[in-house]
Design a protein around this motif. Structure first.
Motif, PDB file in Angstrom:
ATOM      1  N   VAL A  11       9.257  78.915  63.233  1.00 32.13           N
ATOM      2  CA  VAL A  11       7.897  78.750  62.723  1.00 32.13           C
ATOM      3  C   VAL A  11       7.653  79.592  61.467  1.00 32.13           C
ATOM      4  N   TYR A  12       8.298  80.765  61.395  1.00 31.81           N
ATOM      5  CA  TYR A  12       8.110  81.603  60.203  1.00 31.81           C
ATOM      6  C   TYR A  12       8.797  80.973  58.991  1.00 31.81           C
ATOM      7  N   CYS A  13       9.866  80.198  59.261  1.00 29.91           N
ATOM      8  CA  CYS A  13      10.512  79.452  58.177  1.00 29.91           C
ATOM      9  C   CYS A  13       9.533  78.389  57.660  1.00 29.91           C
ATOM     10  N   LYS A  14       8.876  77.696  58.604  1.00 31.12           N
ATOM     11  CA  LYS A  14       7.904  76.663  58.218  1.00 31.12           C
ATOM     12  C   LYS A  14       6.755  77.268  57.423  1.00 31.12           C
ATOM     13  N   MET A  15       6.280  78.442  57.885  1.00 36.12           N
ATOM     14  CA  MET A  15       5.180  79.094  57.169  1.00 36.12           C
ATOM     15  C   MET A  15       5.608  79.445  55.748  1.00 36.12           C
ATOM     16  N   ALA A  16       6.835  79.949  55.624  1.00 32.84           N
ATOM     17  CA  ALA A  16       7.343  80.318  54.296  1.00 32.84           C
ATOM     18  C   ALA A  16       7.422  79.088  53.399  1.00 32.84           C
ATOM     19  N   PHE A  20       5.553  78.254  49.877  1.00 31.87           N
ATOM     20  CA  PHE A  20       6.214  77.903  48.613  1.00 31.87           C
ATOM     21  C   PHE A  20       5.598  76.627  48.038  1.00 31.87           C
ATOM     22  N   LYS A  21       5.401  75.623  48.910  1.00 28.98           N
ATOM     23  CA  LYS A  21       4.848  74.349  48.442  1.00 28.98           C
ATOM     24  C   LYS A  21       3.454  74.552  47.861  1.00 28.98           C
ATOM     25  N   LYS A  22       2.638  75.310  48.597  1.00 28.36           N
ATOM     26  CA  LYS A  22       1.253  75.537  48.169  1.00 28.36           C
ATOM     27  C   LYS A  22       1.201  76.225  46.805  1.00 28.36           C
ATOM     28  N   PRO A  67       2.561  89.209  51.903  1.00 31.61           N
ATOM     29  CA  PRO A  67       2.319  90.122  50.776  1.00 31.61           C
ATOM     30  C   PRO A  67       3.595  90.504  50.022  1.00 31.61           C
ATOM     31  N   ASP A  68       4.698  90.741  50.763  1.00 36.70           N
ATOM     32  CA  ASP A  68       5.962  91.100  50.095  1.00 36.70           C
ATOM     33  C   ASP A  68       6.479  89.962  49.222  1.00 36.70           C
ATOM     34  N   ILE A  69       6.383  88.746  49.763  1.00 39.09           N
ATOM     35  CA  ILE A  69       6.882  87.580  49.025  1.00 39.09           C
ATOM     36  C   ILE A  69       5.991  87.303  47.805  1.00 39.09           C
ATOM     37  N   GLU A  70       4.687  87.476  47.981  1.00 41.05           N
ATOM     38  CA  GLU A  70       3.758  87.293  46.856  1.00 41.05           C
ATOM     39  C   GLU A  70       4.099  88.253  45.724  1.00 41.05           C
ATOM     40  N   LYS A  71       4.411  89.481  46.101  1.00 44.85           N
ATOM     41  CA  LYS A  71       4.750  90.501  45.118  1.00 44.85           C
ATOM     42  C   LYS A  71       6.037  90.128  44.382  1.00 44.85           C
ATOM     43  N   ALA A  72       7.040  89.714  45.134  1.00 45.70           N
ATOM     44  CA  ALA A  72       8.334  89.381  44.540  1.00 45.70           C
ATOM     45  C   ALA A  72       8.219  88.175  43.604  1.00 45.70           C
ATOM     46  N   LEU A  73       7.308  87.248  43.939  1.00 46.80           N
ATOM     47  CA  LEU A  73       7.141  86.044  43.119  1.00 46.80           C
ATOM     48  C   LEU A  73       6.017  86.197  42.094  1.00 46.80           C
TER      49      LEU A  73
END
Lengths: 76, 305
Positions: A11-16, A20-22, A67-73
């Motif tokens: 499910v965390y893969c789906k959320m990720a 990304f799509k959004k 938040p971590d992924i937002e920062k990295a991207l």
């Protein structure tokens, strides 16, 4: 480049992926159960066996911490 | 100043949010994520009105239902760290340092996973020790694993592992399994599954990854070992009540003690519902119902004052 190592019911893969799509982030998805070489690659990169593993230009994230992924991207 | 701040985005928090919005109570809901602990369930078959739904789909449906309400403010992606009493009102402090004033608070923050708390568990977290069977079961293809915990979550982890692992040891501390009998029958009939009761896990050992699980046979006191590559931990949960622990009465499990007619806590102005409360049955449907009960009581209370 963004690469996500996933399993079919994670499910965390789906959320990720939805995240990304959004945010119009292009990503490559690798289902680690389709081939052991993908699993080995994931373990080698992350030194662990849990999914998702997200590789953002060589920076490795285990799990989906928005938040971590937002920062990295650089998405705010 | 809000009339109500709801803490949590599980079935309880969302049900409360929908009712509060429809009652036009000036409400803010703060949720780390939506869906609650069922988020990781592969298939939920007892959410009433829905024959079968995955945790992910349930979470999406709950979030959509909440966002369809006009009269509610929603903050997601942050945790509530602390609720502070200020006169007859409250200040709610979030993990990103923001503060919100409110007359009433509903705590529906659910619970989080309990860990085994034995040597090796932290060291091998992600290196064979796993907490999400729907996520990680496929990774243990052709491997030997143990599932610790004989409640529903443990039994479901065994089901998730059956298509992949070669041997599955279900480790249970007491002498009987506690999960649903239909699931018990399924796993007992599978030749891959070995059930070990009266077993107390002692240590997880290995080099880079898990290689061994040591446990005590509680019948004989003997220390035994299983050679394996994975340990899935499903040993219950801990209520997320820290943010109000100085304000309300908790029981010995750390659950918020409520009046089960109204969901009121020992502190006037704070209500609690769902798994964070001392409700006996931790169920999505019950959390939703109890949270609705709380909002109706809050509504009555607001109109009285």
């Amino acid at each position: 480049m963004v690469k996500i190592y996933s399993t079919p019911y994670c499910v965390y893969c789906k959320m990720a992926k939805e995240f990304f799509k959004k945010n119009n982030v292009a990503y490559e998805e690798v289902d680690v159960i389709t081939d052991d070489k993908f699993l080995d690659e994931m373990v080698e990169k992350s030194h662990q066996m849990g999914v998702p593993v997200i590789d953002i230009d060589g920076e490795i994230f285990v799990g989906f911490n928005r938040p971590d992924i937002e920062k990295a991207l650089k998405i705010s | 100043m809000y009339d109500l701040v709801i803490v949590g985005g599980g079935p309880g928090g969302v049900a409360a949010g929908v009712y509060a919005a429809r009652k036009k109570i000036k409400t803010l809901i703060i949720a780390e994520t939506f869906g609650g602990q069922s988020l990781v369930s592969a298939d939920i078959k007892n959410w009433i009105g829905t024959k079968s739904i995955s945790g992910f789909e349930l979470a999406k449906a709950l979030e959509e239902h909440l966002r369809a309400q006009e009269d509610i403010e929603i903050i997601d992606g942050v945790l509530v760290n602390k609720v502070v009493k200020e006169g007859s009102a409250f200040k709610v402090v979030t993990s990103d340092g923001k503060e919100f004033q409110t007359k009433n608070v509903l705590i529906s923050s659910g619970s989080r996973r309990r860990k085994l708390d034995i040597p090796g568990e932290t060291k091998f977290d992600g290196r064979g020790v796993a907490y999400c069977s729907t996520c990680d079961a496929p990774i243990f293809k052709n491997k030997r694993v143990a599932v610790v915990g004989g409640g529903n979550a443990g039994l479901e982890a065994v089901l998730d592992l059956i298509p992949y692992a070669t041997e599955i040891y279900l480790i249970q501390r007491s002498d009987i399994l506690k999960g649903d009998s239909t699931t018990q029958e399924k796993i007992k009939s599978d030749p891959k599954v070995k059930i070990i009761t009266m077993a107390k896990p002692l240590e997880i050992e290995g080099d880079k990854f898990v290689e061994n699980l040591k446990y005590e046979d509680r019948n004989t006191g003997e220390i035994k070992e299983i050679r394996l590559e994975g340990v899935f931990v499903e040993v219950g949960s801990i209520p997320n009540a820290d943010m109000v622990k100085d304000l309300v009465e908790l029981n010995k499990y750390g659950e918020i003690v409520v009046d089960h007619k109204t969901q009121r806590t020992s502190c006037e102005g704070i209500w609690a519902a769902g798994d964070v409360s001392d409700v006996i049955y931790k169920q999505n449907n019950i959390s939703a119902g109890d949270a609705v009960k709380a909002v109706l009581d809050i509504y009555g209370n607001l109109n009285k004052n």
